[in-house]
Design a protein around this motif. Structure first.
Motif, short mmCIF file in Angstrom:
data_model
loop_
_atom_site.label_atom_id
_atom_site.label_comp_id
_atom_site.label_asym_id
_atom_site.label_seq_id
_atom_site.Cartn_x
_atom_site.Cartn_y
_atom_site.Cartn_z
N GLY A 1 0.78 -1.23 0.00
CA GLY A 1 0.00 0.00 0.00
C GLY A 1 0.81 1.27 0.00
O GLY A 1 0.28 2.34 0.33
N GLY A 2 2.05 1.20 -0.35
CA GLY A 2 2.84 2.41 -0.45
C GLY A 2 2.36 3.26 -1.62
O GLY A 2 1.65 2.79 -2.52
N ALA A 3 2.75 4.52 -1.63
CA ALA A 3 2.38 5.41 -2.73
C ALA A 3 3.01 4.91 -4.03
O ALA A 3 4.14 4.44 -4.04
CB ALA A 3 2.86 6.83 -2.42
N ALA A 4 2.24 5.00 -5.11
CA ALA A 4 2.75 4.56 -6.42
C ALA A 4 3.96 5.41 -6.80
O ALA A 4 3.97 6.63 -6.61
CB ALA A 4 1.66 4.68 -7.46
N LYS A 5 4.99 4.75 -7.28
CA LYS A 5 6.21 5.45 -7.66
C LYS A 5 6.57 5.10 -9.10
O LYS A 5 6.19 4.04 -9.62
CB LYS A 5 7.38 5.01 -6.76
N SER A 6 7.31 5.98 -9.72
CA SER A 6 7.89 5.65 -11.03
C SER A 6 9.38 5.47 -10.84
O SER A 6 10.03 6.22 -10.12
CB SER A 6 7.61 6.78 -12.03
N PHE A 7 9.91 4.42 -11.47
CA PHE A 7 11.32 4.09 -11.32
C PHE A 7 12.00 4.17 -12.68
O PHE A 7 11.43 3.74 -13.69
CB PHE A 7 11.49 2.68 -10.76
N PRO A 8 13.21 4.70 -12.72
CA PRO A 8 13.93 4.71 -13.98
C PRO A 8 14.35 3.30 -14.37
O PRO A 8 14.46 2.41 -13.51
CB PRO A 8 15.16 5.58 -13.68
N ALA A 9 14.54 3.07 -15.65
CA ALA A 9 15.06 1.78 -16.11
C ALA A 9 16.45 1.59 -15.52
O ALA A 9 17.22 2.54 -15.38
CB ALA A 9 15.10 1.73 -17.62
N VAL A 10 16.77 0.36 -15.16
CA VAL A 10 18.07 0.07 -14.56
C VAL A 10 18.61 -1.24 -15.11
O VAL A 10 17.84 -2.19 -15.34
CB VAL A 10 17.96 0.01 -13.01
N ASN A 11 19.89 -1.28 -15.37
CA ASN A 11 20.54 -2.51 -15.78
C ASN A 11 21.16 -3.17 -14.56
O ASN A 11 21.85 -2.51 -13.77
CB ASN A 11 21.64 -2.24 -16.82
N VAL A 12 20.90 -4.46 -14.40
CA VAL A 12 21.33 -5.20 -13.21
C VAL A 12 22.10 -6.44 -13.66
O VAL A 12 21.73 -7.10 -14.64
CB VAL A 12 20.11 -5.59 -12.35
N GLY A 13 23.14 -6.78 -12.91
CA GLY A 13 23.87 -8.03 -13.15
C GLY A 13 23.57 -9.01 -12.04
O GLY A 13 23.38 -8.62 -10.88
N VAL A 14 23.50 -10.29 -12.38
CA VAL A 14 23.24 -11.32 -11.37
C VAL A 14 24.31 -12.39 -11.45
O VAL A 14 24.78 -12.75 -12.55
CB VAL A 14 21.83 -11.94 -11.53
N ILE A 15 24.72 -12.90 -10.28
CA ILE A 15 25.78 -13.90 -10.18
C ILE A 15 25.30 -15.04 -9.31
O ILE A 15 24.76 -14.83 -8.22
CB ILE A 15 27.05 -13.28 -9.55
N LEU A 16 25.49 -16.27 -9.78
CA LEU A 16 25.29 -17.46 -8.96
C LEU A 16 26.66 -17.88 -8.44
O LEU A 16 27.58 -18.10 -9.22
CB LEU A 16 24.66 -18.59 -9.79
N SER A 17 26.79 -17.99 -7.13
CA SER A 17 28.11 -18.21 -6.54
C SER A 17 28.11 -19.44 -5.64
O SER A 17 27.19 -19.66 -4.85
CB SER A 17 28.51 -16.98 -5.71
N GLY A 18 29.15 -20.25 -5.78
CA GLY A 18 29.30 -21.42 -4.92
C GLY A 18 28.52 -22.62 -5.43
O GLY A 18 28.14 -22.71 -6.59
N GLY A 19 28.29 -23.57 -4.52
CA GLY A 19 27.60 -24.80 -4.88
C GLY A 19 26.14 -24.58 -5.21
O GLY A 19 25.52 -23.62 -4.77
N GLN A 20 25.59 -25.47 -6.02
CA GLN A 20 24.20 -25.34 -6.44
C GLN A 20 23.24 -25.57 -5.27
O GLN A 20 23.56 -26.28 -4.32
CB GLN A 20 23.89 -26.34 -7.55
N ALA A 21 22.06 -25.00 -5.40
CA ALA A 21 20.99 -25.21 -4.42
C ALA A 21 19.66 -25.06 -5.14
O ALA A 21 19.49 -24.15 -5.96
CB ALA A 21 21.07 -24.20 -3.27
N PRO A 22 18.71 -25.95 -4.88
CA PRO A 22 17.42 -25.88 -5.58
C PRO A 22 16.73 -24.53 -5.37
O PRO A 22 16.63 -24.04 -4.25
CB PRO A 22 16.61 -27.00 -4.92
N GLY A 23 16.29 -23.94 -6.48
CA GLY A 23 15.56 -22.68 -6.41
C GLY A 23 16.31 -21.48 -6.96
O GLY A 23 15.74 -20.40 -7.10
N GLY A 24 17.58 -21.65 -7.31
CA GLY A 24 18.36 -20.52 -7.83
C GLY A 24 17.74 -19.88 -9.05
O GLY A 24 17.74 -18.65 -9.22
N HIS A 25 17.18 -20.71 -9.93
CA HIS A 25 16.55 -20.17 -11.13
C HIS A 25 15.33 -19.32 -10.79
O HIS A 25 15.03 -18.35 -11.49
CB HIS A 25 16.15 -21.31 -12.07
N ASN A 26 14.63 -19.68 -9.71
CA ASN A 26 13.47 -18.88 -9.33
C ASN A 26 13.87 -17.56 -8.68
O ASN A 26 13.12 -16.58 -8.77
CB ASN A 26 12.55 -19.67 -8.40
#
Length: 547
Positions: free
Chosen positions: A60-85
């Motif tokens: 219920g926060g006030a509606a906001k507009s956000f600028p487009a942003v480029n994000v990087g993601v890293i999977l680190s270490g041993g695998q664990a179920p759910g990383g793709h989600n």
């Protein structure tokens, strides 16, 4: 690509989320935080990211507009179920903030950031990996981000892609590195945020704000199915003792959870071994006592659950390993230059303290050799390579033959190690929902300009709609520990609480499970059907949060 019927059906699963994430989000600041220990040292090392407040999201926060942003993601270490989600939730959350936002996946773990190996993750790619196990969407790796040159090179690569935020999905060491990176970029005013997500099947990344790490639920259910299958076979043939080693280098959460799910005859808890000050011989005698007692009742079969890191909790061996870690950090080349293990053991024995040298000499030769194996990237012994289950079978057999000769001939041990079997399983509904919520939470933290935070989703035994999303400063979880012979800031591992409800439940039931027909057969993970079958959390969480 050929897909199984389950893969096709799971692709259509829509993860459930907390109500607070479904619309506009209001950020509520909580108390200022401090590190779990060594406050002065941690504050000095992290002047820009220490002492930040806890964050809770409300609907219920006030509606906001956000600028487009480029994000990087890293999977680190041993695998664990759910990383793709986690990645799916992050992608959807970023697109919700602004449809023009982009998500880049760095390939092969943290090394991809340094080496500028990446791919843009589009909806076509993301949709192929929703609700699937594994980390194969971008791969993972164990490169440690701890050198200034790495930070600078990573920053340069981010600038090329106009990346303004990095999400590191990993365990305690990976999130420690994330925190160091966040501090460095904040110090340089680099304009790159760093957010962490709590991953590890070991379950040892937890605290008041991180109730469980993702993947723990699924992995324990996979292992419990296998244990249950073995127990059914065990109860059918009635002639084998199955010694089952389970992942959990630094804590026994997996062994404890699997015990609560399957009710084996013997469960070793490393933290209890340490508290009792047990020797290796004492541990063997305790396990053998149950086997002998069952044999005298005509039961020559059973199951023993063993945490992979138990040897590090036997006080004398723990001291030995600590010395070996330091010793090999400073004399690695000298030791490795020797021709054979006999020469290596002789040199190591000379360099150890008198007490540790005596402990080292008392160990079975094969075990002593395994303690000298190459260390992991953090300078620790690779306990998964130590065949503890085989060591205990041999020592228990020798003990029974010596103390109960008439029963010794009937003892037959079968060793197992369940590790990789659970790391890449299709996530349970719990982990699918939890991971998606963590990723979405990370997107909100990015939109709000936060850095040095870990995504947090709590109240996990309640219906998903009532889960509480927010952020916790990573510095809050830190203390100083010795690594590679030097004191460094790291996230403190959460060990099994011997005063906690899950362990107390084991203590309450272990005598009955040791003697009575108590085996439970959980069966495979269920993805479709009644909520009480498909969506239940771990027994650990249920007991910890039982009102």
């Amino acid at each position: 690509m050929t897909k199984s019927a389950l893969q096709i059906a799971r692709a259509a699963y829509a993860p459930k989320m907390p109500e607070s994430l479904k619309g506009s989000v209001k950020i509520v600041e909580g108390r200022k935080t401090e590190s779990i220990a060594d406050q002065a040292d941690i504050a000095k090392l992290f002047p820009n990211t220490y002492g930040m407040p806890l964050l809770t999201f409300e609907a219920g926060g006030a509606a906001k507009s956000f600028p487009a942003v480029n994000v990087g993601v890293i999977l680190s270490g041993g695998q664990a179920p759910g990383g793709h989600n986690v990645i799916s939730g992050l992608f959807d959350g970023l697109k919700r903030l602004n449809p023009n936002s982009k998500l880049y996946g760095f390939l092969g773990g943290p090394g991809g950031l340094v080496d500028n190996k990446y791919m843009e993750l589009t909806s076509d790619i993301i949709d192929e990996y929703r609700n699937t196990g594994g980390f194969d969407i971008i791969g993972s790796g164990r490169t440690k981000l701890e050198e200034t040159a790495q930070f600078d090179q990573g920053l340069e690569n981010c600038k090329k892609l106009d990346i303004k935020a990095i999400v590191i999905i990993g365990g305690d060491d990976s999130n420690t590195n994330a925190c160091v990176l966040a501090e460095y970029y904040a110090q340089k005013n680099a304009g790159v945020q760093v957010i962490g997500c709590p991953k590890t099947i070991d379950g040892d990344l937890k605290n008041e704000m991180i109730e469980t790490s993702f993947g723990f639920d699924t992995a324990c259910k996979v292992y419990s199915e296998l244990i249950g299958n073995i127990q059914r076979d065990c109860n059918s043939s009635k002639k084998y003792w199955h010694f089952i080693k389970l992942m959990g280098r630094s804590a026994s959460h997996i062994a404890l959870e699997c015990a609560l799910q399957t009710q084996p005859c013997v469960t070793i808890i490393s933290e209890e071994v340490e508290k009792k000050g047990m020797t290796l011989d004492g541990l063997v005698a305790e396990v053998a006592a149950t086997i002998i007692a069952r044999a005298k009742e005509g039961k020559f079969f059973g199951t023993v659950l063993i945490p992979e890191g138990v040897v590090e909790f036997i006080p004398a061996i723990k001291k030995l390993i600590a010395e070996l870690n330091d010793l090999l950090a400073h004399h690695e080349a000298e030791v490795n230059a020797l021709a054979n293990n006999d020469e290596k053991r002789a040199l190591v024995a000379k360099l150890l303290s008198a007490d540790s040298a005596a402990t080292f000499a008392s160990l079975p030769v094969a075990f002593a050799n395994q303690l000298m194996l190459d260390r992991d990237p953090h300078g620790n012994v690779q306990v998964s390579l130590i065949e503890t289950e085989k060591l205990l079978i041999d020592m228990v057999k020798a003990y029974i033959k010596k103390n109960e000769p008439a029963l010794g001939a009937k003892f037959q041990g079968q060793p197992h190690f369940f590790g990789y079997e659970g790391r890449c399983a299709a996530p349970s509904n719990f982990d699918a929902d939890y991971c998606y919520s963590l990723g979405y939470t990370a997107s909100v933290l990015i939109g709000e300009g936060k850095t040095g935070y870990m995504a947090s989703v709590r109240n996990l035994t309640a219906p998903t709609a009532q889960w509480i999303a927010g952020g916790v400063p990573v510095t809050m979880m830190m203390n100083m520990e010795k690594r590679h012979g030097h004191m460094k800031p790291v996230i403190q591992k959460a060990l099994v609480d011997l005063n906690g409800a899950p362990f107390k439940k084991l203590v309450e039931c272990r005598n009955e499970w040791a003697t009575q027909p108590s085996f439970v057969y959980p069966g495979p993970i269920q993805y479709f059907g009644p909520t009480e079958v498909c969506d239940q959390p771990t027994k650990t969480l249920a007991l910890e949060q039982k009102k």
